[in-house]
Design a protein around this motif. Structure first.
Motif, mmCIF file in Angstrom:
data_model
loop_
_atom_site.group_PDB
_atom_site.id
_atom_site.type_symbol
_atom_site.label_atom_id
_atom_site.label_comp_id
_atom_site.label_asym_id
_atom_site.label_seq_id
_atom_site.Cartn_x
_atom_site.Cartn_y
_atom_site.Cartn_z
ATOM 1 N N ARG A 18 -8.561 51.341 22.633
ATOM 2 C CA ARG A 18 -9.306 50.165 23.099
ATOM 3 C C ARG A 18 -8.362 48.969 23.293
ATOM 4 O O ARG A 18 -8.488 48.216 24.264
ATOM 5 C CB ARG A 18 -10.415 49.797 22.121
ATOM 6 C CG ARG A 18 -11.274 48.607 22.565
ATOM 7 C CD ARG A 18 -12.394 48.356 21.595
ATOM 8 N NE ARG A 18 -13.355 49.459 21.609
ATOM 9 C CZ ARG A 18 -14.342 49.550 22.478
ATOM 10 N NH1 ARG A 18 -14.508 48.630 23.408
ATOM 11 N NH2 ARG A 18 -15.177 50.561 22.416
ATOM 12 N N GLN A 19 -7.392 48.807 22.395
ATOM 13 C CA GLN A 19 -6.425 47.719 22.539
ATOM 14 C C GLN A 19 -5.537 47.926 23.761
ATOM 15 O O GLN A 19 -5.150 46.965 24.416
ATOM 16 C CB GLN A 19 -5.589 47.594 21.270
ATOM 17 C CG GLN A 19 -6.343 46.977 20.099
ATOM 18 C CD GLN A 19 -5.537 47.018 18.817
ATOM 19 O OE1 GLN A 19 -5.138 48.087 18.352
ATOM 20 N NE2 GLN A 19 -5.287 45.853 18.238
ATOM 21 N N GLN A 21 -6.545 49.291 26.494
ATOM 22 C CA GLN A 21 -7.402 48.869 27.603
ATOM 23 C C GLN A 21 -7.427 47.347 27.730
ATOM 24 O O GLN A 21 -7.420 46.805 28.842
ATOM 25 C CB GLN A 21 -8.811 49.432 27.410
ATOM 26 C CG GLN A 21 -8.872 50.949 27.562
ATOM 27 C CD GLN A 21 -10.133 51.562 26.987
ATOM 28 O OE1 GLN A 21 -10.938 50.885 26.355
ATOM 29 N NE2 GLN A 21 -10.313 52.856 27.206
ATOM 30 N N HIS A 22 -7.422 46.648 26.593
ATOM 31 C CA HIS A 22 -7.370 45.186 26.624
ATOM 32 C C HIS A 22 -6.037 44.712 27.203
ATOM 33 O O HIS A 22 -5.992 43.734 27.961
ATOM 34 C CB HIS A 22 -7.558 44.610 25.215
ATOM 35 C CG HIS A 22 -8.949 44.743 24.673
ATOM 36 N ND1 HIS A 22 -10.063 44.602 25.472
ATOM 37 C CD2 HIS A 22 -9.413 44.988 23.420
ATOM 38 C CE1 HIS A 22 -11.150 44.765 24.738
ATOM 39 N NE2 HIS A 22 -10.777 45.003 23.482
ATOM 40 N N ALA A 25 -6.204 45.030 30.863
ATOM 41 C CA ALA A 25 -7.057 43.973 31.437
ATOM 42 C C ALA A 25 -6.330 42.636 31.502
ATOM 43 O O ALA A 25 -6.545 41.844 32.426
ATOM 44 C CB ALA A 25 -8.334 43.834 30.613
ATOM 45 N N ARG A 26 -5.441 42.377 30.524
ATOM 46 C CA ARG A 26 -4.692 41.116 30.500
ATOM 47 C C ARG A 26 -3.435 41.182 31.367
ATOM 48 O O ARG A 26 -2.708 40.192 31.489
ATOM 49 C CB ARG A 26 -4.284 40.765 29.059
ATOM 50 C CG ARG A 26 -5.442 40.438 28.151
ATOM 51 C CD ARG A 26 -4.986 39.573 26.979
ATOM 52 N NE ARG A 26 -3.942 40.196 26.183
ATOM 53 C CZ ARG A 26 -4.169 40.899 25.067
ATOM 54 N NH1 ARG A 26 -5.422 41.075 24.638
ATOM 55 N NH2 ARG A 26 -3.182 41.420 24.376
#
Length: 220
Positions: A18-19, A21-22, A25-26
């Motif tokens: 999940r991190q 994926q973050h 996104a950033r």
């Protein structure tokens, strides 16, 4: 171009999927397809983080740090924010500064036809000229800042092809480019930060050494 599954990238970075994926996104990692990221973007993030998971400063704070280290006022922050940032800078080493300040721009790399070089440089605030002053040999690589809103148009106009091992580095920011130009003219701090994010050992060392000197001068 080497690819990694998100799960492999997470394992290398020591974070959850999940991190990862973050981070995609950033814009800190490059996703090439669903569930797949570019290995070079992982290597670059590892080089910057060096085992740490310190959160990057927000863009205005990152730029304010560059400004303060360049003997500029950073007027876009309030006085109390600037005062706190001065205190934090006095306690930082170069490695942590690189990690903290990485949010100043969204970085993407490309390959370009050799004829595009001079025309492209005109549209950027180029920091690559500082390499010689920092002890490196002259390079034909292009590395510079542009407005985030102009990125797509510049890429299309010059026929740039996305490649994380390319020699054209575009750093898209929302900061006024006149301010960026002033910071480049004021000191080599910004160029040193750019070099310190490189995968090239000599470039990274030159950047880190220059930042250590700047931090030492700042502490007085």
């Amino acid at each position: 171009m080497s690819l990694l599954a998100v799960s492999e990238a997470a394992e290398r970075l020591g974070v959850s999927t999940r991190q990862v994926q973050h981070l995609v996104a950033r814009g800190e990692l490059r996703s090439l397809a669903r569930g797949v990221v570019d290995e070079t973007s992982v290597e670059r993030l590892l080089a910057v983080r060096r085992g740490s998971h310190t959160r990057a400063w927000a863009e205005p704070t990152a730029w304010a740090a560059v400004a303060l280290l360049s003997a500029r006022e950073a007027g876009w922050l309030g006085e109390s924010q600037r005062s706190r940032l001065r205190g934090r800078l006095r306690g930082l080493g170069a490695e942590e500064l690189v990690e903290r300040a990485r949010g100043r721009a969204s970085v993407s790399r490309y390959v370009a036809h050799r004829s595009a070089g001079d025309r492209l440089r005109v549209e950027l605030v180029d920091t690559s000229a500082a390499a010689e002053r920092l002890g490196l040999v002259a390079t034909s690589a292009i590395d510079g800042y542009l407005e985030a809103t102009a990125l797509k148009a510049v890429v299309a106009r010059h026929g740039l092809m996305r490649d994380d091992r390319g020699t054209v580095t575009l750093r898209a920011t929302s900061l006024d480019l006149d301010v960026v130009r002033d910071l480049v003219s004021a000191s080599d701090v910004l160029a040193a930060l750019d070099l310190a994010e490189s995968l090239d050992v000599r470039e990274r060392r030159a950047g880190i050494d220059a930042l250590e000197r700047a931090l030492g001068q700042f502490r007085g």
